[in-house]
Design a protein around this motif. Structure first.
Motif, PDB file in Angstrom:
ATOM      1  N   GLU A  38       0.839  -1.194   0.000  1.00 29.90           N
ATOM      2  CA  GLU A  38       0.000   0.000   0.000  1.00 29.90           C
ATOM      3  C   GLU A  38       0.875   1.245   0.000  1.00 29.90           C
ATOM      4  N   ALA A  39       1.875   1.187   0.846  1.00 31.97           N
ATOM      5  CA  ALA A  39       2.797   2.324   0.971  1.00 31.97           C
ATOM      6  C   ALA A  39       3.493   2.609  -0.352  1.00 31.97           C
ATOM      7  N   LEU A  40       3.961   1.573  -0.981  1.00 34.22           N
ATOM      8  CA  LEU A  40       4.651   1.749  -2.252  1.00 34.22           C
ATOM      9  C   LEU A  40       3.714   2.363  -3.284  1.00 34.22           C
ATOM     10  N   LYS A  41       2.505   1.893  -3.251  1.00 37.20           N
ATOM     11  CA  LYS A  41       1.516   2.426  -4.189  1.00 37.20           C
ATOM     12  C   LYS A  41       1.354   3.933  -3.969  1.00 37.20           C
ATOM     13  N   LYS A  42       1.218   4.298  -2.719  1.00 34.07           N
ATOM     14  CA  LYS A  42       1.058   5.725  -2.406  1.00 34.07           C
ATOM     15  C   LYS A  42       2.262   6.517  -2.885  1.00 34.07           C
ATOM     16  N   LEU A  43       3.425   5.945  -2.659  1.00 35.73           N
ATOM     17  CA  LEU A  43       4.646   6.652  -3.024  1.00 35.73           C
ATOM     18  C   LEU A  43       4.775   6.790  -4.526  1.00 35.73           C
ATOM     19  N   ARG A  44       4.359   5.742  -5.221  1.00 35.90           N
ATOM     20  CA  ARG A  44       4.500   5.785  -6.669  1.00 35.90           C
ATOM     21  C   ARG A  44       3.488   6.738  -7.298  1.00 35.90           C
ATOM     22  N   GLU A  45       2.362   6.825  -6.664  1.00 34.50           N
ATOM     23  CA  GLU A  45       1.308   7.684  -7.213  1.00 34.50           C
ATOM     24  C   GLU A  45       1.780   9.123  -7.328  1.00 34.50           C
ATOM     25  N   ARG A  46       2.368   9.597  -6.265  1.00 35.30           N
ATOM     26  CA  ARG A  46       2.896  10.955  -6.313  1.00 35.30           C
ATOM     27  C   ARG A  46       4.284  10.943  -5.713  1.00 35.30           C
ATOM     28  N   LYS A  47       5.233  11.033  -6.593  1.00 33.89           N
ATOM     29  CA  LYS A  47       6.610  10.831  -6.157  1.00 33.89           C
ATOM     30  C   LYS A  47       7.072  11.857  -5.133  1.00 33.89           C
ATOM     31  N   ASP A  48       6.502  13.023  -5.205  1.00 35.49           N
ATOM     32  CA  ASP A  48       6.999  14.042  -4.280  1.00 35.49           C
ATOM     33  C   ASP A  48       5.984  14.374  -3.196  1.00 35.49           C
ATOM     34  N   ALA A  49       5.166  13.384  -2.896  1.00 34.08           N
ATOM     35  CA  ALA A  49       4.146  13.648  -1.885  1.00 34.08           C
ATOM     36  C   ALA A  49       4.684  13.540  -0.463  1.00 34.08           C
ATOM     37  N   PHE A  50       5.840  12.924  -0.352  1.00 32.50           N
ATOM     38  CA  PHE A  50       6.374  12.721   0.998  1.00 32.50           C
ATOM     39  C   PHE A  50       7.829  13.144   1.093  1.00 32.50           C
ATOM     40  N   ASP A  51       8.207  13.487   2.314  1.00 30.04           N
ATOM     41  CA  ASP A  51       9.593  13.868   2.541  1.00 30.04           C
ATOM     42  C   ASP A  51      10.409  12.734   3.123  1.00 30.04           C
ATOM     43  N   ILE A  52       9.720  11.885   3.870  1.00 26.67           N
ATOM     44  CA  ILE A  52      10.462  10.824   4.551  1.00 26.67           C
ATOM     45  C   ILE A  52       9.529   9.652   4.867  1.00 26.67           C
ATOM     46  N   VAL A  53      10.107   8.491   4.896  1.00 28.01           N
ATOM     47  CA  VAL A  53       9.333   7.279   5.171  1.00 28.01           C
ATOM     48  C   VAL A  53       9.867   6.606   6.439  1.00 28.01           C
ATOM     49  N   ILE A  54       8.943   6.229   7.300  1.00 30.45           N
ATOM     50  CA  ILE A  54       9.341   5.458   8.480  1.00 30.45           C
ATOM     51  C   ILE A  54       8.648   4.109   8.385  1.00 30.45           C
ATOM     52  N   SER A  55       9.426   3.066   8.480  1.00 31.16           N
ATOM     53  CA  SER A  55       8.815   1.754   8.273  1.00 31.16           C
ATOM     54  C   SER A  55       9.295   0.724   9.281  1.00 31.16           C
ATOM     55  N   ASP A  56       8.382  -0.152   9.639  1.00 35.98           N
ATOM     56  CA  ASP A  56       8.752  -1.261  10.516  1.00 35.98           C
ATOM     57  C   ASP A  56       9.495  -2.303   9.691  1.00 35.98           C
ATOM     58  N   VAL A  57      10.290  -3.075  10.373  1.00 35.50           N
ATOM     59  CA  VAL A  57      11.078  -4.074   9.670  1.00 35.50           C
ATOM     60  C   VAL A  57      10.240  -5.315   9.343  1.00 35.50           C
ATOM     61  N   ASN A  58       9.427  -5.708  10.316  1.00 41.00           N
ATOM     62  CA  ASN A  58       8.649  -6.935  10.126  1.00 41.00           C
ATOM     63  C   ASN A  58       7.245  -6.652   9.659  1.00 41.00           C
ATOM     64  N   MET A  59       6.982  -7.011   8.440  1.00 36.94           N
ATOM     65  CA  MET A  59       5.622  -6.818   7.936  1.00 36.94           C
ATOM     66  C   MET A  59       5.191  -8.038   7.158  1.00 36.94           C
ATOM     67  N   PRO A  60       3.924  -8.320   7.193  1.00 36.14           N
ATOM     68  CA  PRO A  60       3.488  -9.589   6.587  1.00 36.14           C
ATOM     69  C   PRO A  60       3.618  -9.643   5.071  1.00 36.14           C
ATOM     70  N   ASP A  61       3.280  -8.529   4.405  1.00 33.53           N
ATOM     71  CA  ASP A  61       3.235  -8.645   2.950  1.00 33.53           C
ATOM     72  C   ASP A  61       4.588  -8.416   2.286  1.00 33.53           C
ATOM     73  N   MET A  62       5.395  -7.643   2.933  1.00 32.18           N
ATOM     74  CA  MET A  62       6.711  -7.396   2.342  1.00 32.18           C
ATOM     75  C   MET A  62       7.710  -7.092   3.442  1.00 32.18           C
ATOM     76  N   ASN A  63       8.842  -7.679   3.300  1.00 31.77           N
ATOM     77  CA  ASN A  63       9.931  -7.399   4.209  1.00 31.77           C
ATOM     78  C   ASN A  63      10.243  -5.898   4.219  1.00 31.77           C
ATOM     79  N   GLY A  64      10.431  -5.358   5.404  1.00 31.50           N
ATOM     80  CA  GLY A  64      10.723  -3.934   5.503  1.00 31.50           C
ATOM     81  C   GLY A  64      11.964  -3.531   4.732  1.00 31.50           C
ATOM     82  N   PHE A  65      12.914  -4.433   4.668  1.00 29.43           N
ATOM     83  CA  PHE A  65      14.151  -4.113   3.948  1.00 29.43           C
ATOM     84  C   PHE A  65      13.911  -4.009   2.454  1.00 29.43           C
ATOM     85  N   LYS A  66      12.989  -4.821   1.982  1.00 32.79           N
ATOM     86  CA  LYS A  66      12.653  -4.764   0.563  1.00 32.79           C
ATOM     87  C   LYS A  66      12.014  -3.433   0.234  1.00 32.79           C
TER      88      LYS A  66
END
Lengths: 520, 151
Positions: free
Chosen positions: A54-82
């Motif tokens: 979901e996050a990636l989708k949001k980011l791709r939709e508007r590339k300059d919509a955000f200044d910084i991303v904070i993410s947890d490492v452990n997530m079910p759908d995608m590894n945080g490192f990925k």
């Protein structure tokens, strides 16, 4: 938001860092709620996401919509490192990783994948307040890279950084300020107009910048090739190029870009011709050169040693945070996802076998200046906190950033020295105040409340019956958990006085609950 | 019982919970986050934690009941619970999770089962104590008083 390579208006408008646009990604809704609240308190603009996709989708939709991303490492759908990798490559935004797990290998992994910081949960307000520095640092870096684009006002940045600091930073990262100032001084053609702040305004203040012309770049490449990409370093290149007006920093940033470019090339080549890749291309990006990294990091080290003198109080811990961030961002810019071997001197031998098994990672020898930075962290903790005695000897594992340093104590200790924790945290499972040997019934009930939620003991008084309704279990679950109704009247909380052992171990199966299990 | 007494009880109860390790500083942090725009912030967060707990404990029970046990799966649940407990400052729960993870890594079934039981126990205690705390708060507010903050 327009971004012509300069610091975007939103980032550096009046009141920065307020309004910083943060995207938070965490699959734990509780944390998402807490982080959102905390970030809002910092006057940041928060968007939450519980899925990485979901996050990636949001980011791709508007590339300059955000200044910084904070993410947890452990997530079910995608590894945080990925996710981190994707964001770094596609959007080039600073990404901060978070986890309740502060194990060094994880942190290292974050660093390798390009995280600009790694926060340990529970995250403190202080740490969140400071995230704007990552944004600014990245922009400044980018500013240097895109030389052909408009220059920006260092004086102005300096001013904003001061503002930002006054506004929201207790612990100022003097690194970023010094970095800014020193690069201002180094810019020979810098035209510092006092009081003028133009950002994203292409028309006026045009600073003289280092333009990497074809000739200049050729000299650069020649120098690099002469030295050898594996041994190259900004200083060496600078010396060879023999361009008097060029600074080491100019070269350093250009080198990073160059490496990134090479690694991208390499990736493309690998994808295209899997079988017949040239050996030459194999070696190049894979060895960006330990010495370079070391150089640049050592350089930063030197910068910090002087800073240290200037700010003894904030001194160590803050420096290390900054130092680490500096190094991390360097690493980040160089090659996303390299494996770092040879860091045995920080005692991560066994952890690195797992790291090495990472696919798609590039290996280079890198000796992080850990001896300098990380060793000092535990010492500082020693002064602050007796608990840290147990980790003082653990030079190998402590944090790489102050954010981790402070919380690492909590995380490391349970695993390693539970007895210490048991004592320090005063887990009074067996120590009781002898003074309260005669307990009035009311206090007894209170103790029950704290310690003995389960059934099985005989009530001393009818009141107990009201107070502790033992019979309810959770319907769904069947493992003997009791809902205790709250009493209509309240007790004097005499608290944990002489709680008889049988209360604590009241459930039949609780012979298993012994100190060793609990504390060890 | 008047407001002052209730407030004293609240303070003491919370202090006791902190002293005994049921709650750590994170809980105080949560209280600091509570404001006019989110007056029930702490309770909401704790409720979420309760839901999470029950869910995760359930999952762990199920996972440990399988034959053969998938320890990685169990570990994943425990890790999640560790994170969850850290969010409200449930220190004791969090610590048991840490031990639990070690047993998972060692693939020690007996140790895991013991930890699960301990987790259930700790969670139960914590829940009771927190509910008591909130009840006190309710009473205080109903009586027109304000919730004392713990330093």
């Amino acid at each position: 938001m327009e971004n012509n390579g300069c610091l975007p208006c939103t980032t550096l408008r009046e009141g920065f860092p307020a309004g910083l646009r943060v995207l938070v990604v965490d699959d734990d809704p509780t944390w998402l709620k807490i982080l959102e609240k905390m970030l809002k308190k910092c006057s940041y603009q928060v968007t939450t996401c519980c899925l990485a996709t979901e996050a990636l989708k949001k980011l791709r939709e508007r590339k300059d919509a955000f200044d910084i991303v904070i993410s947890d490492v452990n997530m079910p759908d995608m590894n945080g490192f990925k996710l981190l990798e994707h964001v770094g490559l596609e959007m080039d935004l600073p990404v901060i990783m978070m986890s309740v797990d502060g194990e060094t290998s994880r942190v290292m992994k974050g660093v390798q994948h390009g995280a600009c910081d790694y926060l340990l949960k529970p995250v403190r307000m202080k740490e969140l307040r400071n995230i704007w520095q990552h944004v600014l640092r990245k922009r400044i870096h980018e500013g240097r890279e895109f030389e052909s684009l408009e220059g920006f006002d260092f004086e102005g940045i300096h001013h904003f950084m001061r503002n930002g600091q006054d506004q929201c930073c207790d612990d100022v990262s003097l690194f970023s300020l010094e970095d800014c100032i020193s690069s201002t001084r180094k810019r020979k053609d810098a035209d510092n107009k006092h009081g003028e702040r133009e950002f994203g305004d292409s028309s006026s203040t045009k600073k003289a910048r280092v333009v990497w012309s074809v000739d200049l770049h050729q000299k650069f490449v020649q120098a690099v090739n002469q030295i050898g990409l594996d041994k190259v370093g900004p200083k060496k290149i600078l010396d060879l190029m023999n361009v008097p007006w060029l600074s080491r920093e100019n070269v350093a940033s250009h080198l990073q870009k160059y490496r990134l470019y090479l690694s991208r090339l390499q990736r493309q080549r690998d994808q295209k011709c899997s079988s017949s890749g040239t050996k030459h291309s194999d070696s190049n990006p894979k060895d960006p050169g330990s010495s370079t990294l070391k150089n640049s990091m050592n350089k930063q080290q030197n910068v910090f040693s002087t800073d240290n003198l200037r700010c003894p109080n904030n001194g160590l811990l803050q420096l290390h945070e900054a130092d680490f961030r500096g190094t991390v961002s360097e690493l980040n810019n160089i090659v996303p996802g390299p494996n770092m071997t040879n860091v045995s001197h920080i005692g991560l031998d066994q952890t690195f076998s797992s790291l090495n098994s990472e696919g798609n990672s590039e290996v280079f020898d890198c000796t992080l200046p850990t001896q300098y930075t990380w060793n000092q962290v535990p010492q500082r903790k020693l002064q602050d906190d007796p608990k840290s005695q147990s980790i003082a000897s653990m030079d190998s594992s402590p944090s790489a950033a102050s954010s981790i340093a402070s919380s690492a104590v909590e995380n490391i200790i349970p695993a390693q020295s539970k007895s210490l924790m048991g004592n320090d945290l005063g887990l009074k499972t067996q120590e009781f105040d002898a003074s309260l040997s005669l307990i009035p019934d009311l206090e007894f009930y209170q103790q029950n409340l704290l310690w003995g939620g389960e059934g099985g003991f005989s009530p001393l008084d009818e009141d107990l019956h009201f107070f502790l309704l033992q019979s309810e279990c959770y319907d769904d679950m069947n493992f003997g958990m009791h809902n205790i109704e709250m009493p209509e009247y309240y007790y004097d909380p005499g608290l944990i006085a002489d709680v008889p052992n049988h209360l604590f171990y009241d459930s039949a199966d609780y012979s298993l609950v012994d100190q060793s299990l609990f504390i060890a | 019982m008047d407001v002052l007494q209730l407030q004293r009880k609240l303070r003491e109860h919370q202090a006791a919970m902190i002293r005994e390790g049921f709650l750590d500083d994170q809980f105080s942090q949560l209280q600091k986050l509570q404001d006019e725009s989110s007056p029930d912030f702490v309770i909401e967060v704790v409720k979420m934690f309760f839901d999470d707990s029950e869910n995760l404990l359930n999952n762990m029970t199920r996972a440990l009941g399988q034959v053969p046990v998938d320890f990685k799966q169990v570990d994943a649940h425990v890790h999640q619970y560790k994170g969850s407990s850290a969010s409200v400052g449930a220190a004791r729960v969090k610590n048991v999770c840490a031990t639990f993870r070690n047993f998972c890594e060692a693939q020690n079934l007996e140790g895991c089962v013991r930890c699960l039981q301990q987790l259930q126990h700790e969670y139960s205690l914590l829940k009771n104590n927190l509910q008591y705390l909130f009840r006190l708060q309710e009473e205080i507010q109903a009586a027109g008083g304000s919730i004392p903050t713990i330093e």
